[in-house]
Each structure stands twice: as C-alpha cells, then as structure tokens.
Design a protein around this motif. Sequence first.
Motif, mmCIF file in Angstrom:
data_model
loop_
_atom_site.group_PDB
_atom_site.id
_atom_site.type_symbol
_atom_site.label_atom_id
_atom_site.label_comp_id
_atom_site.label_asym_id
_atom_site.label_seq_id
_atom_site.Cartn_x
_atom_site.Cartn_y
_atom_site.Cartn_z
ATOM 1 N N LEU A 296 0.833 -1.198 0.000
ATOM 2 C CA LEU A 296 0.000 0.000 0.000
ATOM 3 C C LEU A 296 0.871 1.253 0.000
ATOM 4 O O LEU A 296 2.056 1.211 0.344
ATOM 5 C CB LEU A 296 -0.908 -0.003 1.239
ATOM 6 N N GLY A 328 -9.407 -1.346 -3.177
ATOM 7 C CA GLY A 328 -9.621 0.093 -3.303
ATOM 8 C C GLY A 328 -9.709 0.793 -1.959
ATOM 9 O O GLY A 328 -9.114 1.860 -1.756
ATOM 10 N N MET A 329 -10.452 0.192 -1.019
ATOM 11 C CA MET A 329 -10.594 0.817 0.300
ATOM 12 C C MET A 329 -9.290 0.758 1.080
ATOM 13 O O MET A 329 -8.965 1.691 1.846
ATOM 14 C CB MET A 329 -11.717 0.129 1.082
ATOM 15 N N VAL A 331 -6.232 0.867 -0.242
ATOM 16 C CA VAL A 331 -5.365 1.900 -0.815
ATOM 17 C C VAL A 331 -5.786 3.282 -0.325
ATOM 18 O O VAL A 331 -4.947 4.180 -0.122
ATOM 19 C CB VAL A 331 -5.414 1.821 -2.363
ATOM 20 N N ALA A 332 -7.096 3.440 -0.078
ATOM 21 C CA ALA A 332 -7.588 4.731 0.416
ATOM 22 C C ALA A 332 -7.252 4.948 1.885
ATOM 23 O O ALA A 332 -7.550 6.026 2.424
ATOM 24 C CB ALA A 332 -9.096 4.811 0.220
ATOM 25 N N GLY A 333 -6.653 3.957 2.549
ATOM 26 C CA GLY A 333 -6.219 4.118 3.939
ATOM 27 C C GLY A 333 -7.225 3.676 4.968
ATOM 28 O O GLY A 333 -7.026 3.921 6.172
ATOM 29 N N ILE A 334 -8.311 3.017 4.570
ATOM 30 C CA ILE A 334 -9.318 2.563 5.534
ATOM 31 C C ILE A 334 -8.771 1.367 6.310
ATOM 32 O O ILE A 334 -8.241 0.418 5.714
ATOM 33 C CB ILE A 334 -10.621 2.193 4.808
ATOM 34 N N LEU A 339 -13.048 -1.274 7.162
ATOM 35 C CA LEU A 339 -13.106 -1.787 5.799
ATOM 36 C C LEU A 339 -14.118 -2.932 5.687
ATOM 37 O O LEU A 339 -14.913 -2.980 4.752
ATOM 38 C CB LEU A 339 -11.708 -2.252 5.369
ATOM 39 N N HIS A 342 -17.723 -1.659 5.584
ATOM 40 C CA HIS A 342 -18.121 -1.184 4.256
ATOM 41 C C HIS A 342 -18.340 -2.363 3.295
ATOM 42 O O HIS A 342 -19.270 -2.356 2.482
ATOM 43 C CB HIS A 342 -17.055 -0.251 3.693
#
Length: 483
Positions: A296, A328-329, A331-334, A339, A342
């Motif tokens: 990541l 995707g989540m 990589v977005a830092g969640i 995570l 979601h």
Amino acid sequence: MPSPLFADRSAPQPPERGTVEALITQTRRLRGEVDAVRRDTEVDDDDTLWRWQRALCDLAVHQLDDLGAHLEELKAGRPDGPAPEEPARGQHRAPRQGREIQDGAAPARGRIGSAEWNLLTDEVSWSDELFEIFGRPPESGPLSLDELPSLVFADDQTLLTAMVTGCLIDGRPMDGEFRIVRPDGRVRTLRMTGEPVLDADGCTASMWAVLRDISELRRSERAVRDVRDSLHREHHIAQTERRLVVELQEAVLPSWRGSSRPAARSGPAALDVAARHLPSTADPSACRDWYDALELPGGDTLLTVGELTGQDMAAASSMAMTLGALRGMAVAGIEPGALLGHLNQLLDTSERPALGSVLCSRYNPRTRTFAWAQAGHPAPLLFRDGTGRVLTPPDGVLLGATSGAAYEQADIRLRPGDLLVLYTDGLTRDGDTTGTDRDRLLALAPRLAGTRTAQECARAVVEELGTSERTDDACVMAARVGG
C-alpha cells in the motif's frame, strides 16, 4: 415385403413357426422390462439428463411395439382373405389386414392397416384398422388414390404423388412417410409400403399397401433429439462458463500465486509473503477461496484471505467485486475493521447477495504492528520460538449475514522472525480424525521453525496437507517478519 403375386417372383417360404414364436416371446419380455424401467424413471422437467433417459425409454418401447406387430404378421403367414392356389399372372392380391398383438403385448390395432386399389374395376379395399388410422367412419367408404392427397400435408403431397406414380407406372415398390390431418384435426405421421400387382401383360392391375401410424415413434425420436441437443447446449454453456471463470480468476487473483510475492520495500522489518491455493478434488477448476497481498502507499502491506458462497460465474464475479472493493478501500487508507463494515454493506446491497468469510489485515513495517479484523473467519496462527498459538479474534460476523454489522479490530506487535499463517477452511479432508485445520497447522510448529523463508513455510504446509482429498478448495498464506 414383396407381394406373392408379383409377376416375376415366386411366393416366399414361411419361416419356422417355433422360431417366430420364440422371437415374439423375447420381444414381449424385453418390452415389459423396458416399460418397467420407463415407469421407474422419475422425470424432472428441470433435469435435462432425466428427460433424455425417459425419452429414450419411450422410443425403445415404441420400436419394440412395432417389432412385435411385424413378428405377429410374420407368424400369421399370408394376409387375411382368400389366398390364391398359385401366384398366377393376372390374379390380384387380397388386401393385407392389420392384427393385434395378443397375450399382453401392446396393441397394434389402429396403428397398422392395409389397402388395395384396383385399377381395372376402380374398387378400393381398406382394412378396419386403416379407417381408424385416418379417423374415418367405415360407412363413408375408403379413399381413392385421387382423394387420398386431400388429407395429406401440402408439403408431403409431392412425395406421395411420386411414390404412387413410381408404383403404378414404373412398377417400383413403395416405401415412404407422409403426414395426414384427420377430420378431428389430429396430425398423424404414416409410413406406407406396398407394391404393384401386374396382369398377364405385365401392366399394373392393382396396388396394395400397408400403412403404419408411426406418430408416437417419430414423436419419441424428436424428443430424444431435442433433449440430446439440449444436453449438448448445456455442456457447451458449462464449458464456456468454466473457461470464463478461469479467465476471471486469472484476471483478479495475484499474479504471483503459487509462489512468493515480490519482495516488499527493503527494511529491517520487511515482510516475506508466500501463498498456495489447494484446489478441490471434486472440481479442480472451482475457486471460491482467495488470498491477496498488496503493498500500500506509505509502505504498509495488505494481507487478506477469504471465501464467498456461490457457484461458478456467480462466485467468480462476487470474488472479483469483493477483491476490487477491498483493494480500493485499503489503498484509500481505511483500516481493516472499518473496511469490513463497508464490505458487508456492499455485499448486503448487491444484486447477487452472498455470504463471505474474510480476514483482512494491515502490516506496518515501521512499527511491526499487525492490525487485523475478521468476518466469521479462522484467526491467524502466530509461530514464535518453535511454538504456535491462535491469535485472539476480535468480534465479527459473516459478511452479508446482517445489515449494519460492526467489526472490531485487534493489533499485535510482531518480532523479527515471527511467522503468521493465514488460511481458509478446507485444508483437511472431510471426516479427517487427525484434527482440525488449526490443530494440524499448529502441530507443524517444529517443522516451520526450521524454515528460513515464507516460501519454505508454504511448501511445508502443502506437503503436509495438500495431498488430502477435499470437497472444496482452500488456500494458505505464510508471512514472515524480517530482521
């Protein structure tokens, strides 16, 4: 069969009566056995294979009925009616009469009839069975050759005309099929065989024919063909779907599966990762379990293993959607706990709802922190100093099981040389009494302690458990902390 009055042929000798009776008995016995199989065949309209088997039984019964009728005619010898003493020229053959199969066999009455058309006197003789076949009352009289085409399908009239013309003018035997429309509107398929009867000058004096109603036989043949074609289509669809599943898996799963993940960024606590997928013995191409390792932004590493319900394309498409959303989540830092929350909402609102067992984790090499959350999934195993233990799992239910589920997250500080093993259910075969997946993996602690790389750890697990027969696929991931 040739007419015994055909001008240039002698009457055939009748077969031995005992031989024909034995054949009739065998045919009746076989017909009864096939009919018993047909009655025992439970047909499920949604099961193409069952429908094909039932259609084959129907076809076999119809064919045995026809064989029985022919054997009965063979047993009787000459057709009913006055038989000539000698096949003299100029004499005319009496019309053939249909018969019934006796003693429990399927009746041929109404399915086989005979006719003779006398060209010298314009007389027409029909057997009672032929009136039944055509649905015509006997008092209305038989049809002449000129009237016969009026009941025949327009598409088949040319064939009938050619058959009759060839018989009357060229003296050729007839053998062909055509369809008729009875007065009651029912469509029947008939097969007509016959020959001309010649006078002393070699001219056609009359024509006799045997007509069989083969509608049910042809219906059964069509049913067999239709179901066979359906089976072929289903097989082709299954092959195509299997190919698409494999291609989809190739597209979404890590390109390094079956070997080590490419080395992460260098550092004293870099993570060495290797994983293996163990296919199902029953269906090697099935792939409902996955693993993933992704570096990541910032240097953290995403580690995840999981399993989704479903079959074939449904499972593959759900896995692709889940992995795409998960990456995707991440990589977005969640963080892993949020995570999974979601991800649960995504599966719960999907057009194809599915249940998922997932372990999601994030490793920080700077602090050697392993943060993880689980959704109804086995907890990771930590091997340290030659022993193994199960990490205490945070709360979490299966993905897609309930709306608005919350997932707790746990953190653990790892040490240099620590080994984490993440896995999915199904490593051991069904009914294995040597222990659960967790027990057998923990028992490998002494052997895993002697390994130097994650690849060697994954290989050791596969050598120990990978040869087991399993009804479902499984995967295992080994992650070793450097330093």
